[in-house]
Design a protein around this motif. Structure first.
Motif, PDB file in Angstrom:
ATOM      1  N   LYS A  56       0.831  -1.199   0.000  1.00  9.62           N
ATOM      2  CA  LYS A  56       0.000   0.000   0.000  1.00  9.62           C
ATOM      3  C   LYS A  56       0.874   1.261   0.000  1.00  9.62           C
ATOM      4  CE  LYS A  56      -3.876   1.715   2.627  1.00  9.62           C
ATOM      5  NZ  LYS A  56      -4.505   1.689   3.926  1.00  9.62           N
ATOM      6  N   GLU A  60       1.199   4.005  -3.045  1.00  5.36           N
ATOM      7  CA  GLU A  60       0.940   5.433  -2.795  1.00  5.36           C
ATOM      8  C   GLU A  60       2.119   6.273  -3.306  1.00  5.36           C
ATOM      9  OE1 GLU A  60      -0.599   7.156   1.219  1.00  5.36           O
ATOM     10  OE2 GLU A  60       1.531   7.619   1.086  1.00  5.36           O
ATOM     11  N   ASP A  63       2.039   6.535  -7.054  1.00  4.25           N
ATOM     12  CA  ASP A  63       1.044   7.509  -7.530  1.00  4.25           C
ATOM     13  C   ASP A  63       1.572   8.937  -7.394  1.00  4.25           C
ATOM     14  OD1 ASP A  63      -0.738   5.535  -8.110  1.00  4.25           O
ATOM     15  OD2 ASP A  63      -1.828   5.669  -6.208  1.00  4.25           O
ATOM     16  N   ILE A  64       2.213   9.200  -6.255  1.00  3.78           N
ATOM     17  CA  ILE A  64       2.742  10.562  -6.019  1.00  3.78           C
ATOM     18  C   ILE A  64       3.832  10.875  -7.043  1.00  3.78           C
ATOM     19  CG2 ILE A  64       4.005  12.032  -4.385  1.00  3.78           C
ATOM     20  CD1 ILE A  64       2.565  10.511  -2.107  1.00  3.78           C
ATOM     21  N   LEU A  67       2.562  11.777 -10.419  1.00  7.66           N
ATOM     22  CA  LEU A  67       2.064  13.168 -10.482  1.00  7.66           C
ATOM     23  C   LEU A  67       3.221  14.169 -10.548  1.00  7.66           C
ATOM     24  CD1 LEU A  67      -0.862  12.890  -7.916  1.00  7.66           C
ATOM     25  CD2 LEU A  67      -1.111  13.432 -10.336  1.00  7.66           C
TER      26      LEU A  67
ATOM     27  N   VAL B 523      -0.575  14.063   1.886  1.00  8.74           N
ATOM     28  CA  VAL B 523      -1.628  13.044   1.756  1.00  8.74           C
ATOM     29  C   VAL B 523      -2.030  12.537   3.143  1.00  8.74           C
ATOM     30  CG1 VAL B 523      -2.164  10.740   0.831  1.00  8.74           C
ATOM     31  CG2 VAL B 523      -0.865  12.368  -0.556  1.00  8.74           C
ATOM     32  N   HIS B 524      -1.004  12.261   3.963  1.00 11.38           N
ATOM     33  CA  HIS B 524      -1.285  11.676   5.282  1.00 11.38           C
ATOM     34  C   HIS B 524      -2.023  12.647   6.206  1.00 11.38           C
ATOM     35  CE1 HIS B 524       2.086   8.505   4.764  1.00 11.38           C
ATOM     36  NE2 HIS B 524       1.108   8.379   3.896  1.00 11.38           N
ATOM     37  N   SER B 591      -7.148  13.200  -5.550  1.00  9.84           N
ATOM     38  CA  SER B 591      -7.162  12.092  -6.527  1.00  9.84           C
ATOM     39  C   SER B 591      -6.474  10.860  -5.942  1.00  9.84           C
ATOM     40  CB  SER B 591      -6.519  12.526  -7.838  1.00  9.84           C
ATOM     41  OG  SER B 591      -5.130  12.581  -7.702  1.00  9.84           O
ATOM     42  N   ILE B 592      -5.401  11.059  -5.171  1.00  9.47           N
ATOM     43  CA  ILE B 592      -4.706   9.911  -4.557  1.00  9.47           C
ATOM     44  C   ILE B 592      -5.594   9.269  -3.490  1.00  9.47           C
ATOM     45  CG2 ILE B 592      -2.759   9.306  -3.046  1.00  9.47           C
ATOM     46  CD1 ILE B 592      -1.053  11.135  -4.777  1.00  9.47           C
ATOM     47  N   LYS B 595      -8.329   7.238  -5.078  1.00  9.12           N
ATOM     48  CA  LYS B 595      -7.781   5.991  -5.605  1.00  9.12           C
ATOM     49  C   LYS B 595      -7.618   4.960  -4.469  1.00  9.12           C
ATOM     50  CE  LYS B 595      -4.356   4.703  -8.995  1.00  9.12           C
ATOM     51  NZ  LYS B 595      -3.070   5.031  -9.572  1.00  9.12           N
ATOM     52  N   LYS B 596      -7.184   5.483  -3.320  1.00 11.86           N
ATOM     53  CA  LYS B 596      -6.981   4.625  -2.142  1.00 11.86           C
ATOM     54  C   LYS B 596      -8.299   4.014  -1.679  1.00 11.86           C
ATOM     55  CE  LYS B 596      -3.321   5.795   1.026  1.00 11.86           C
ATOM     56  NZ  LYS B 596      -3.008   6.658   2.157  1.00 11.86           N
ATOM     57  N   GLN B 599      -9.451   1.159  -3.728  1.00 14.00           N
ATOM     58  CA  GLN B 599      -8.690  -0.107  -3.631  1.00 14.00           C
ATOM     59  C   GLN B 599      -9.273  -1.028  -2.559  1.00 14.00           C
ATOM     60  OE1 GLN B 599      -4.650   1.227  -3.059  1.00 14.00           O
ATOM     61  NE2 GLN B 599      -4.342   1.505  -5.255  1.00 14.00           N
TER      62      GLN B 599
END
Lengths: 82, 599
Positions: A56, A60, A63-64, A67, B523-524, B591-592, B595-596, B599
């Motif tokens: 996972k 991730e 994906d980053i 981009l 993101v986190h 978008s990320i 996507k997560k 899943q």
């Protein structure tokens, strides 16, 4: 020769504008190369057997990076078209 | 008192001199034009100090021989040891180089000044250099009026050189005309007495003109027309070298501790070298004769022989000092200490901000960036302790689940006290300095400065948010209710992860790693949106936490979210090169996350 032309020719002969532009372009190109190498490494790692958490995290990251590469290429195009 | 009398006295003496002698007026005008040329030249080189010069300086000062070579080359090109000194003090003040490198540069700059004497003796006195001055002034002034910073810089350099040449021309003409009426050579004094008198005159002339370069050019001009004797010229040169350090010492009185130490090194070096030169004067003169003969300088060419003397005297000093540089640096560091009377010792103050770095926008910016990192280091300590975590554990490779198990303290630390001691004054000093630095900056620099100010504000606000977060965090992270405990520990893990990543970012040179870590952090951060991800609803609906706990968790998640956002924005400002700001946008983050979820 008008003053503006004279100044332009001084700038051109000293390469003042080009020098700056080349530096920025090179820096983006180097960063893109590093990102692509990193992407390749992650793709290889994802092919191996991993636990769910690791997989996972790597997905991730992938994906980053995708981009970032897209954004970097856009910037490079902008530089080339200037 | 002395300062008040000094300027009017000089003006009066000059006015009297102009009244009784038109030739003296011409010489003085030559000196004034020459000095103005130096100011213009310095201004021109400052325009280029925004990048290239700094890069060269940083790369070429890691070894002592490199520092000395840099000082030599930079002074030879710019023909101004004072500009090199200003740059060196600036870099020292900004913490970009150490005192040893600084002393190395000053030693090299001392040798670099000898090139001025060579140019003047070998070229300036023989060729009609004023013929070059006029076109240089015309081209220079046209370029000064241009908008481009580089062209302006070239303009100032050309104008500076033009004025230097014109100044030399007037000095020479003045002395030639002067010779017809008064023969200064008749006032020459022989022996040790003459040596000390002319050393004194050399010191005085340099202190008045604030430039040893101008004094040496004046000496050469007088020597070329036989207004002073060769022996007296040598003594004047020694005096000029002492005089220049007095100028530097006076200048450093208003500078920071680094400037004072550097001026101290310069003073010790030049005075010791001068003392040695006086002691072995005969031997040096003999060596000058031998060297001059071997390189084909005529016996009676005193101007070139003076250039040989100037070089030999300075190179000898540098060679003698090299083995003692380490000791000199320790001596200066022990003797000249920073002012500890700056109020309460417990209160943290700026380390890199001082007036010496204000001189050059690029160094002011470098100092501000370093100071922002200093502020962040303090904030890191407060945030870590506010989360009840050990800093050392956060920056270690220890698993974060383990990190949160080791508490910093049984009780909540006093964040207000920490804030007052470690953040408040420092932040105030940064903002004050930034406002002062702004006046010297271009619009682009001001924009970067604004980003830095925002980064500082983000740090301060993150600390304030930590204070709010801390109240419940200490209470619930050890609660008997496992669910609320888990939520608060998730917040602690998340923030610890962010602090760890910022620490890595701060020490990494790999830009891809830096932007990746920051993007991941972005993101986190979204994990704190417990309303959107349904965590809060789930906990309350199933009766796992009380309503009071739910409210606290909702508020504290918002604080954690704000802290993360601010620290990420801060890191983006101070750790990422402007050209490579490719951190994910909010849309990219969404978008990320989408996507997560799929899943």
């Amino acid at each position: 020769m008008s003053i503006a032309k004279f100044i332009d020719s001084v700038k051109e002969s000293l390469g003042l504008d080009e020098f700056k532009k080349k530096g920025k372009k090179k820096s983006i190109k180097t960063l893109l190369k590093k990102l692509e190498d990193r992407r390749e490494k992650i793709q290889k790692a994802l092919g191996k057997k991993l636990d769910k958490k690791e997989k996972k995290a790597l997905s991730e990251e992938l994906d980053i990076i995708a981009l970032h590469i897209k954004e970097g290429e856009k910037r490079l195009d902008r530089f080339n078209n200037r | 008192m002395l300062k008040k009398i000094f300027l009017p006295s000089i003006l009066l003496v000059l006015a009297y001199g102009f009244w009784i002698s038109p030739d003296f007026k011409e010489i003085a005008a030559g000196v004034a034009i020459f000095l103005f040329g130096m100011i213009s030249l310095e201004e021109g080189f400052k325009a280029f100090s925004g990048g290239t010069l700094e890069n060269i300086l940083q790369k070429s000062t890691d070894r002592l021989h490199k520092s000395i070579s840099f000082g030599f080359v930079a002074t030879a090109i710019m023909q101004s040891s004072s500009l090199v000194s200003v740059l060196t003090i600036s870099f020292l003040g900004a913490g970009l180089i150490g005192l040893t490198q600084g002393v190395g540069i000053i030693l090299g700059a001392n040798i670099g000044t000898t090139t001025g004497a060579w140019l003047m003796a070998g070229f300036g006195l023989k060729v009609k250099i004023s013929a070059y001055a006029m076109p240089m002034l015309v081209f220079g002034v046209i370029l000064i009026f241009q908008k481009s910073k580089s062209l302006k810089g070239i303009g100032y350099v050309l104008t500076g050189l033009g004025f230097l040449f014109l100044g030399i021309h007037y000095m020479k003409e003045g002395f030639e005309a002067f010779k017809a009426s008064i023969d200064l050579a008749s006032l020459a004094v022989d022996g040790l007495k003459g040596l000390f008198i002319f050393i004194g005159i050399g010191i005085l002339a340099t202190v008045v003109m604030q430039s040893s370069h101008a004094t040496i050019v004046l000496i050469l001009a007088a020597l070329s027309v036989g207004q002073i004797t060769y022996e007296n010229a040598l003594a004047l040169t020694i005096g000029a070298n002492i005089g220049t350090t007095i100028t530097a010492v006076i200048g450093s009185l208003s500078s920071n501790i680094d400037g004072k130490r550097l001026a101290g090194a310069h003073f010790i070096f030049n005075v010791t070298t001068a003392a040695i030169a006086v002691l072995i004067m005969d031997q040096i003169m003999y060596a000058v004769d031998v060297i001059s003969t071997s390189i084909g300088i005529a016996e009676d060419n005193h101007t070139l022989k003076l250039a040989v003397f100037d070089s030999l005297f300075k190179i000898m000093g540098v060679v003698l000092f090299i083995p003692f540089i380490g000791k000199l640096v320790s001596f200066l560091e022990n003797t000249l200490r920073s002012d500890s009377s700056k109020g309460d010792k417990d209160i943290d103050h700026a380390l890199y901000l001082n007036d010496s770095v204000l001189e050059i926008p690029a160094t002011a910016m470098a100092a501000l960036t370093r100071e922002t990192r200093h502020l962040y280091d303090n904030a890191f300590e407060i945030i870590a302790h506010g989360l009840n975590l050990h800093r050392a554990n956060i920056v270690s490779t220890m698993d974060l689940e383990e990190v949160i198990k080791v508490s910093y303290s049984q009780n909540a630390v006093d964040i207000d006290d920490f804030y007052n001691r470690r953040i408040k004054s420092l932040y105030g000093e940064i903002i004050d300095f930034a406002s002062r630095a702004q006046s010297e900056m271009t619009p682009e620099d001001i924009e970067s400065l604004y980003q830095l100010k925002l980064a500082n504000r983000d740090i301060v606000e993150a600390v304030k948010d930590t204070k709010h977060l801390q109240k419940n965090l200490v209470k619930y992270s050890t609660s008997t209710n496992e669910h609320i405990k888990e939520q608060y520990n998730t917040i602690r893990i998340g923030l610890a992860e962010l602090l760890r990543n910022i620490d890595i970012i701060g020490t990494s040179d790999e830009e891809d790693e830096i932007i990746l870590l920051l993007s991941k952090a972005k993101v986190h951060t979204e994990r704190y949106d417990i309303l959107a991800n349904g965590t809060l609803d789930n906990l309350i609906r199933n009766g796992l936490i009380s309503n009071e706990m739910g409210t606290s968790l909702m508020n504290d998640s918002a604080y954690a979210y704000d802290i993360s956002k601010k620290l990420i924005a801060m890191a983006e400002s101070i750790f990422i090169d402007v050209d490579n700001k490719m951190i994910l946008s909010d849309e990219d983050v969404d978008s990320i996350l989408e996507k997560k979820d799929d899943q």
